[in-house]
Design a protein around this motif. Structure first.
Motif, PDB file in Angstrom:
ATOM      1  N   PHE A 163      -4.200  10.997  -7.514  1.00  0.00           N
ATOM      2  CA  PHE A 163      -4.227  10.191  -6.294  1.00  0.00           C
ATOM      3  C   PHE A 163      -3.479   8.877  -6.490  1.00  0.00           C
ATOM      4  N   THR A 164      -2.835   8.397  -5.441  1.00  0.00           N
ATOM      5  CA  THR A 164      -2.366   7.028  -5.442  1.00  0.00           C
ATOM      6  C   THR A 164      -3.570   6.119  -5.225  1.00  0.00           C
ATOM      7  N   ALA A 165      -3.379   4.820  -5.403  1.00  0.00           N
ATOM      8  CA  ALA A 165      -4.492   3.887  -5.225  1.00  0.00           C
ATOM      9  C   ALA A 165      -5.005   3.893  -3.792  1.00  0.00           C
ATOM     10  N   HIS A 166      -4.163   4.270  -2.849  1.00  0.00           N
ATOM     11  CA  HIS A 166      -4.552   4.251  -1.443  1.00  0.00           C
ATOM     12  C   HIS A 166      -4.909   5.640  -0.913  1.00  0.00           C
ATOM     13  N   GLY A 167      -5.045   6.607  -1.814  1.00  0.00           N
ATOM     14  CA  GLY A 167      -5.625   7.882  -1.414  1.00  0.00           C
ATOM     15  C   GLY A 167      -4.674   9.020  -1.135  1.00  0.00           C
TER      16      GLY A 167
END
Length: 471
Positions: free
Chosen positions: A397-401
């Protein structure tokens, strides 16, 4: 005389039983060495030919190599937040996420929203210390001592966030230079560091980490030490006299200096005779730089140089969760008498698992008011017969989902989408057991596998969006 001898024998037996019980109840010391931006194969025990790491090699000989260990993110801040809280990056701060922090950032890891491993350990009588890089917020309300660390000496963000970086990257306000790097003790800035100062900080952090261990032993308290080195992050400054020691330029020198520091910590444990009751885990926060960066080179010369022709086993590097070069990292664990020497674990593990494992080792209860993604890997570490990973899959996942990739069994699926590493229109599948460099797309030959993993991906995205468990 017989009665006296019998009485002495009874007393001796009681003493030995009590001693054994006390030893069984003794909580283990825990050391987590978090390397900064070190590649999977940048240790000689993981295959490096141009960087020599004898102390980490010894750690592996005396312990276990975890060959399928994943950082939760391809950059520092979200990866470290996940490791400290046991949660995937998009869950952090009550689902707001936490991306890379800079000197002008006004946010950080929220204490009222997150429970850190150090807070759990303190409840179990541990003394806790962090030496090196924090990178989870530089303002007082976000510093380590707010999150359960008794002692902190370090820098609050990377060593390349200094005044020479003038804001042309887009992450900084244009035309506004960063201040000199602050050296912080507890919550007090004790010095503003120029580059010469920064070059000497690695030695300072090593010395102070060893002093912390001495103090904990003198106080007869179990301890948790997080040693978070800085020299393997650009600029690759090492103390005077240690340049030019490797065959891999300034970066290689920095990795070898990190190895030297690991050796000093290991020797400290040996001198204090606490090796047998100390578990040590070495891992990296994410993968290495693999692309040239003109700004870094302009600022730091050879100390900001990345050789794009230097070969790595894995594809790509930090700043992305699509390919393994950004998130698959080397990991070594040692605990004499508990973790088998010269052993290897090939099961899926993440740094989030250390949260749950360390908590259980200390006798702490895992919070039930939130989703914890980390699993207890003690059965894997101790070589228990038939022990398997508790993760059905590991998600990039990226930090923003945004979900970029899924590692499932021996498969790695790259999801479609736009990214700086390229546009992907259809799912791409790799068999990483025989193609660790993710070079050959085999999706056409395994459409059933692609469908199975896409189903997992949809369930994982739904779980993250709705704050549900992934398992």
């Amino acid at each position: 005389m017989r009665k006296i001898l019998k009485g002495v024998l009874v007393v001796l037996i009681i003493f030995l039983v009590n001693l054994l019980n006390a030893q069984e109840k003794q909580k283990p010391n825990i050391i987590h060495i978090i390397a900064d931006d070190v590649g999977y194969d940048d240790l000689s025990c993981f295959g490096s030919k141009d960087i020599h790491t004898p102390n980490l090699d010894l750690l592996a000989e005396q312990g276990m190599k975890l060959t399928q260990f994943y950082a939760p993110h391809g950059t520092c801040t979200p990866s470290r937040a996940s490791a400290l809280t046991g949660r995937y990056a998009p869950r952090v701060n009550n689902g707001k996420g936490l991306y890379v922090l800079f000197p002008h950032s006004k946010h950080g890891l929220e204490d009222e929203l997150e429970v850190s491993i150090t807070e759990l350990l303190k409840e179990q009588g541990y003394t806790t210390g962090l030496y090196g890089k924090w990178h989870l917020g530089h303002l007082p309300q976000y510093l380590p001592c707010v999150h359960g660390f008794d002692e902190y000496l370090g820098i609050p963000y990377p060593n390349d966030h200094g005044p020479e970086r003038i804001g042309n990257s887009g992450w900084r306000p244009n035309g506004i230079s960063d201040p000199q790097i602050p050296l912080i003790e507890q919550a007090q800035v004790i010095k503003r560091c120029d580059n010469n100062d920064i070059a000497e900080l690695p030695a300072l952090f090593t010395r102070e980490a060893c002093k912390f261990i001495y103090r904990a032993v003198q106080e007869e308290k179990p301890f948790y030490l997080q040693y978070a080195n800085i020299e393997t992050h650009t600029p690759y400054f090492v103390p005077k006299g240690f340049e030019g020691t490797s065959k891999a330029g300034a970066y290689g020198d920095a990795v070898q200096y990190l190895d030297r520091s690991v050796g000093i910590i290991l020797n400290t444990l040996k001198r204090l005779n606490i090796e047998d009751n100390t578990i040590i885990v070495f891992s990296s926060d994410n993968g290495p730089l693999v692309h040239k960066d003109e700004e870094l080179e302009n600022c730091y010369g050879k100390f900001g140089f990345t050789d794009p022709d230097r070969e790595h086993l894995l594809r790509e590097g930090k700043y992305q969760e699509r390919y393994d070069g950004g998130i698959k990292v080397s990991c070594i664990a040692k605990w004499p008498g508990k973790i088998p020497a010269a052993s290897t674990c090939n099961e899926l593990v993440t740094s989030m698992d250390l949260f749950t494992t360390f908590a259980h080792l200390a006798g702490a209860e895992i919070p039930t008011d939130r989703v914890i993604d980390g699993k207890d890997i003690q059965p894997l570490l101790t070589g228990e017969d038939g022990a398997k990973s508790q993760h059905k899959a590991v998600y990039g996942f990226t930090a923003h989902g945004k979900l970029m990739s899924v590692r499932y069994k021996n498969w790695k699926l790259i999801l479609p989408g736009k990214h700086w590493t390229g546009q992907i229109d259809n799912p791409v599948l790799y068999n990483v057991s025989n193609d660790p460099g993710e070079k050959a797309d085999v999706s056409a030959d395994h459409k059933d596998v692609v469908k199975e993993i896409l189903d997992l991906a949809e369930k994982a995205k739904h779980a993250i969006d709705n704050n549900k468990s992934l398992e």
